[in-house]
Design an enzyme around this catalytic site. Structure first.
Site, short mmCIF file in Angstrom:
data_model
loop_
_atom_site.label_atom_id
_atom_site.label_comp_id
_atom_site.label_asym_id
_atom_site.label_seq_id
_atom_site.Cartn_x
_atom_site.Cartn_y
_atom_site.Cartn_z
N HIS A 27 -19.73 39.56 23.70
CA HIS A 27 -21.09 40.34 23.69
C HIS A 27 -21.27 41.76 23.73
O HIS A 27 -22.05 42.25 22.83
CB HIS A 27 -21.76 39.48 24.93
N ASP A 56 -26.70 37.46 21.08
CA ASP A 56 -27.19 36.88 22.17
C ASP A 56 -27.23 35.21 22.08
O ASP A 56 -26.62 34.72 23.14
CB ASP A 56 -28.75 37.08 22.31
#
Length: 146
Positions: free
Chosen positions: A75, A120
């Protein structure tokens, strides 16, 4: 206008001018939190991930401690790519998305929104399928993350 009111107005204007150097707050963290809840069905609070391993939370370095921490590393790298390739500001990029069952789905217009939303969504899905080990929460990152 009363002189006292004018003085207050002037003070507010000067304060706002000085505040222009303050970095923006990470506005999309709330969206990411809701996306995490979508993917895990509400079984774990998004706050549980803030100080997990070497990468979940602020910063990140070293070798991820487990699969969940690896999700956070990926991420972080995804946000880095959003900045590098598209010039996005991931922490303040707001986007549109929906939750279908336990699957977040991005529905955005701009390239930055789409890229950050996908970062996300992939992370939230990765969190949902990776075991959470309490022993890796709030670890001594200076000692373990080299």
């Amino acid at each position: 206008m009363h002189p006292a009111h004018l003085l207050v107005l002037l003070a507010v204007c000067v304060s706002l001018l000085g505040a222009s150097d303050i970095p923006p707050l990470p506005l999309n963290l709330a969206q990411f939190g809701f996306m995490i809840r979508c993917a895990n069905g509400g079984s774990r609070s998004p706050l549980d991930y803030t100080d997990y391993g070497c990468y979940c939370g602020k910063g990140g370095r070293g070798t991820p401690v487990d699969d969940l921490d690896r999700c956070c590393q990926v991420h972080d790298e995804c946000y880095g790519e959003a900045e590098k390739r598209l010039g996005c500001s991931p922490f303040v990029t707001l986007y549109s998305w929906k939750c279908y069952g336990k699957a977040p789905s991005c529905n955005t217009k701009t390239d930055c929104q789409r890229f950050v939303c996908n970062c996300d969504a992939k992370a939230a899905e990765c969190f949902a399928r990776s075991p959470y080990q309490k022993k890796n929460w709030n670890i001594n990152t200076k000692a373990r993350c080299k």
